[in-house]
Design a protein around this motif. Structure first.
Motif, PDB file in Angstrom:
ATOM      1  N   SER A 233       0.854  -1.189   0.000  1.00 52.46           N
ATOM      2  CA  SER A 233       0.000   0.000   0.000  1.00 52.46           C
ATOM      3  C   SER A 233       0.887   1.234   0.000  1.00 52.46           C
ATOM      4  N   VAL A 234       0.467   2.254  -0.706  1.00 53.27           N
ATOM      5  CA  VAL A 234       1.281   3.463  -0.851  1.00 53.27           C
ATOM      6  C   VAL A 234       0.407   4.691  -0.590  1.00 53.27           C
ATOM      7  N   ILE A 235       1.094   5.818  -0.415  1.00 49.88           N
ATOM      8  CA  ILE A 235       0.444   7.128  -0.335  1.00 49.88           C
ATOM      9  C   ILE A 235       0.770   7.873  -1.626  1.00 49.88           C
ATOM     10  N   GLY A 236      -0.236   8.303  -2.340  1.00 51.84           N
ATOM     11  CA  GLY A 236      -0.029   8.967  -3.614  1.00 51.84           C
ATOM     12  C   GLY A 236       0.169  10.469  -3.457  1.00 51.84           C
ATOM     13  N   PHE A 237       1.132  11.014  -4.212  1.00 49.47           N
ATOM     14  CA  PHE A 237       1.412  12.451  -4.198  1.00 49.47           C
ATOM     15  C   PHE A 237       1.664  12.871  -5.643  1.00 49.47           C
ATOM     16  N   GLY A 238       0.674  13.508  -6.259  1.00 52.45           N
ATOM     17  CA  GLY A 238       0.769  13.835  -7.678  1.00 52.45           C
ATOM     18  C   GLY A 238       0.417  15.274  -7.970  1.00 52.45           C
ATOM     19  N   VAL A 239       0.939  15.758  -9.107  1.00 49.04           N
ATOM     20  CA  VAL A 239       0.717  17.138  -9.550  1.00 49.04           C
ATOM     21  C   VAL A 239       0.251  17.115 -11.000  1.00 49.04           C
ATOM     22  N   ILE A 245      -3.123  10.605 -13.089  1.00 47.65           N
ATOM     23  CA  ILE A 245      -2.682   9.207 -13.184  1.00 47.65           C
ATOM     24  C   ILE A 245      -2.851   8.502 -11.847  1.00 47.65           C
ATOM     25  N   LEU A 246      -2.467   9.153 -10.752  1.00 51.46           N
ATOM     26  CA  LEU A 246      -2.620   8.542  -9.433  1.00 51.46           C
ATOM     27  C   LEU A 246      -4.084   8.370  -9.053  1.00 51.46           C
ATOM     28  N   ALA A 247      -4.940   9.319  -9.439  1.00 55.84           N
ATOM     29  CA  ALA A 247      -6.372   9.165  -9.164  1.00 55.84           C
ATOM     30  C   ALA A 247      -6.948   7.985  -9.929  1.00 55.84           C
ATOM     31  N   ARG A 248      -6.500   7.772 -11.170  1.00 53.91           N
ATOM     32  CA  ARG A 248      -6.954   6.606 -11.935  1.00 53.91           C
ATOM     33  C   ARG A 248      -6.503   5.312 -11.257  1.00 53.91           C
ATOM     34  N   PHE A 249      -5.256   5.283 -10.820  1.00 53.81           N
ATOM     35  CA  PHE A 249      -4.754   4.089 -10.161  1.00 53.81           C
ATOM     36  C   PHE A 249      -5.503   3.814  -8.863  1.00 53.81           C
ATOM     37  N   ALA A 250      -5.766   4.870  -8.079  1.00 56.61           N
ATOM     38  CA  ALA A 250      -6.491   4.696  -6.821  1.00 56.61           C
ATOM     39  C   ALA A 250      -7.931   4.260  -7.056  1.00 56.61           C
ATOM     40  N   HIS A 251      -8.547   4.752  -8.130  1.00 54.76           N
ATOM     41  CA  HIS A 251      -9.921   4.362  -8.424  1.00 54.76           C
ATOM     42  C   HIS A 251     -10.006   2.902  -8.841  1.00 54.76           C
ATOM     43  N   GLY A 252      -8.997   2.446  -9.600  1.00 56.74           N
ATOM     44  CA  GLY A 252      -9.013   1.056 -10.048  1.00 56.74           C
ATOM     45  C   GLY A 252      -8.476   0.085  -9.024  1.00 56.74           C
ATOM     46  N   HIS A 253      -7.624   0.543  -8.096  1.00 57.00           N
ATOM     47  CA  HIS A 253      -7.011  -0.336  -7.086  1.00 57.00           C
ATOM     48  C   HIS A 253      -7.076   0.355  -5.717  1.00 57.00           C
ATOM     49  N   PRO A 254      -8.264   0.470  -5.158  1.00 56.64           N
ATOM     50  CA  PRO A 254      -8.399   1.196  -3.886  1.00 56.64           C
ATOM     51  C   PRO A 254      -7.692   0.522  -2.724  1.00 56.64           C
ATOM     52  N   ASP A 255      -7.445  -0.798  -2.825  1.00 55.61           N
ATOM     53  CA  ASP A 255      -6.789  -1.494  -1.727  1.00 55.61           C
ATOM     54  C   ASP A 255      -5.288  -1.235  -1.687  1.00 55.61           C
ATOM     55  N   LYS A 256      -4.729  -0.646  -2.707  1.00 59.40           N
ATOM     56  CA  LYS A 256      -3.296  -0.404  -2.771  1.00 59.40           C
ATOM     57  C   LYS A 256      -2.911   1.046  -2.499  1.00 59.40           C
ATOM     58  N   VAL A 257      -3.880   1.887  -2.225  1.00 54.54           N
ATOM     59  CA  VAL A 257      -3.622   3.312  -1.958  1.00 54.54           C
ATOM     60  C   VAL A 257      -4.251   3.654  -0.614  1.00 54.54           C
ATOM     61  N   GLY A 258      -3.407   4.087   0.328  1.00 56.32           N
ATOM     62  CA  GLY A 258      -3.920   4.441   1.648  1.00 56.32           C
ATOM     63  C   GLY A 258      -4.424   5.869   1.749  1.00 56.32           C
ATOM     64  N   ALA A 259      -3.846   6.772   0.987  1.00 55.56           N
ATOM     65  CA  ALA A 259      -4.258   8.181   1.019  1.00 55.56           C
ATOM     66  C   ALA A 259      -3.721   8.855  -0.231  1.00 55.56           C
ATOM     67  N   LEU A 260      -4.326   9.990  -0.585  1.00 56.56           N
ATOM     68  CA  LEU A 260      -3.936  10.719  -1.788  1.00 56.56           C
ATOM     69  C   LEU A 260      -3.780  12.204  -1.476  1.00 56.56           C
ATOM     70  N   CYS A 261      -2.699  12.778  -1.965  1.00 62.12           N
ATOM     71  CA  CYS A 261      -2.517  14.232  -1.956  1.00 62.12           C
ATOM     72  C   CYS A 261      -2.355  14.656  -3.408  1.00 62.12           C
ATOM     73  N   LEU A 262      -3.367  15.313  -3.953  1.00 65.16           N
ATOM     74  CA  LEU A 262      -3.413  15.655  -5.376  1.00 65.16           C
ATOM     75  C   LEU A 262      -3.435  17.175  -5.536  1.00 65.16           C
ATOM     76  N   ILE A 263      -2.582  17.684  -6.415  1.00 69.05           N
ATOM     77  CA  ILE A 263      -2.442  19.117  -6.655  1.00 69.05           C
ATOM     78  C   ILE A 263      -2.836  19.405  -8.097  1.00 69.05           C
ATOM     79  N   ASN A 264      -3.772  20.327  -8.267  1.00 71.27           N
ATOM     80  CA  ASN A 264      -4.260  20.739  -9.596  1.00 71.27           C
ATOM     81  C   ASN A 264      -4.722  19.535 -10.414  1.00 71.27           C
ATOM     82  N   CYS A 265      -5.515  18.685  -9.788  1.00 76.83           N
ATOM     83  CA  CYS A 265      -5.989  17.475 -10.443  1.00 76.83           C
ATOM     84  C   CYS A 265      -7.208  17.787 -11.311  1.00 76.83           C
ATOM     85  N   VAL A 266      -7.196  17.270 -12.546  1.00 79.94           N
ATOM     86  CA  VAL A 266      -8.318  17.406 -13.478  1.00 79.94           C
ATOM     87  C   VAL A 266      -8.969  16.038 -13.606  1.00 79.94           C
TER      88      VAL A 266
END
Length: 431
Positions: A233-239, A245-266
């Protein structure tokens, strides 16, 4: 005393000198109704009575010359030779001789301050230090190898970063992760910086027959990264594009992402204006290389409007990076994949909606959605926030910036640290 005609008074002869006319000529004073100066008349009379010497007379004359002239203006301010008289009142000396001696020993240069000499930078924000501190790896995937830089102890919880268009892990995250607060954070985490194919520094041009991965395929490549390093499991940090890309990965594999910090996400697909501009940019990058129009669009993408009014050194650094440090052909492929992205298909479903239990309509992990007040992507982050669950997500707009990591690293670092603490992660070194 006898008084002559005309109002003159004569003094008696002195020292037996019978020449009264000489005495008369030198001791007579006009006795008008309004004498010009009573002080001058008395002074001259006393001087003659006490037989003042020629030297004393000259001293008195010098005293007269030192008397301040009060009336000014016109021809009266000039002497017989036509020179202008000094009609200003004499001023007191600015400092004594002792003060002048002390001032003479002080440093002449106002910047030569002893306090400034003692200032030292404890945590330099050198971008080269992150390159030296990272372990560079090549991870094989089904779409070719990708570059991953590891920063920190691999036995600690993992943070996976993903960069934006025109950047790589060094230009996007080096300054931020060298910030003092973030350097303390690295004592409790290990950061895996993922770079999109062909976007690393000095990357060779991808072959002409190479089919660049789509946004969904770029997200799927993260599975190979997690498997390669044994991460559960990882914590995502994307810009920007990396946040998508990280939001897509978290949506498809929610069990592998513990938290997300997204900046200027579309979270939506590209509009007609964005698609048109980016299509021209991709074409120019393939045919003409990095043109001024492409640079201007990338600067707007990262800094918003009027970037020249911001930090001049920061703007020039990124302009030089776009001109010299980016492979134009590889960037054109990434831009083409980004503008052909599909919608994330996220929706905030109210509690009790039929089918909500089985349908994955939104992100399940905690999300902090961040943007800058001057960013051109503020409305996109608002739309993205409306698709998230309000019970485990928060939206944050940081003032006076567009490129949050570079312009407001202190605020972002504090927000990220508190976010991790709220989710139960230890973000400070235990005492």
């Amino acid at each position: 005393m006898p008084q002559a005609e005309g109002g003159y008074v004569s003094l008696p002869a002195m020292n037996g000198n019978g020449n009264g006319s000489a005495i008369y000529q030198s001791t007579t004073e006009p006795q008008a109704a309004s004498p010009t100066s009573v002080f001058e008349s008395v002074k001259r009379a006393i001087g003659q009575a006490i037989k003042s010497s020629p030297g004393d007379s000259e001293e008195l004359v010098r005293m007269e010359q030192r008397q301040p002239v009060i009336v000014g203006g016109g021809a009266r301010d000039r002497d017989k030779t036509g020179k202008t008289l000094n009609t200003k009142m004499p001023s007191a000396p600015t400092h004594t001789a002792e003060e002048a001696h002390l001032l003479g020993t002080m440093p002449v240069d106002p910047m030569d301050d002893i306090e400034l000499r003692s200032v030292q930078l404890q945590f330099p924000n050198a971008r080269g230090s992150i390159l030296e501190a990272c372990d560079q790896r090549r991870v094989p995937t089904d779409k070719g190898d990708i570059h991953v830089a590891i920063q920190g102890d691999t036995s600690k919880p993992a943070i996976v970063t993903y960069h934006d268009l025109g950047l790589n892990y060094a230009t996007s995250f080096a300054g931020f992760f060298n910030y003092p607060v973030m350097r303390g954070l690295l004592e409790n985490f290990c950061v895996y910086h993922v770079t999109a194919p062909g976007q690393e520094e000095g990357a060779p041009t991808l072959p002409e027959d190479y089919v660049y991965p789509t946004m969904d395929e770029l997200a799927a490549q993260l599975l190979f990264v997690l498997s390669h390093f044994g991460l559960k499991s990882v914590i995502g940090f994307g810009v920007g594009a990396g946040a998508n890309i990280l939001a897509r990965f978290a949506h498809g594999h929610p069990d592998k992402v513990g938290a997300l910090c997204l900046i200027n996400c579309v979270s939506t697909q590209s509009g007609w204006i964005e698609w048109g501009y980016q299509s021209f940019n991709a074409r120019f990058l393939r045919t003409k290389g990095m043109t001024q129009g492409v640079i201007d669009y990338l600067m707007w993408h990262h800094f918003g409007r009027n970037p020249e009014e911001r930090n001049h050194d920061l703007v020039q650094m990124y302009k030089q990076h776009f001109e010299r440090g980016v492979n134009p052909t590889n960037l054109a492929m990434l831009i083409n994949a980004y503008i052909h992205r599909n919608d994330l298909h996220l929706a905030r479903t109210p509690p009790g909606t039929p089918g909500a239990e089985t349908a994955a309509t939104t992100l399940k992990m905690p999300v902090i959605n961040i943007t800058g007040s001057l960013s051109p992507h503020v409305d996109d982050t608002v739309t993205f926030n409306g698709r998230l669950d309000p019970t485990n997500s928060s939206w944050m707009k940081i003032s006076d910036c567009a490129m949050v990591l570079e312009e407001q690293p202190a605020k972002l670092a504090e927000a990220f640290r508190l976010f991790l603490q709220g989710e139960g992660y230890v973000s400070e070194k235990p005492q």
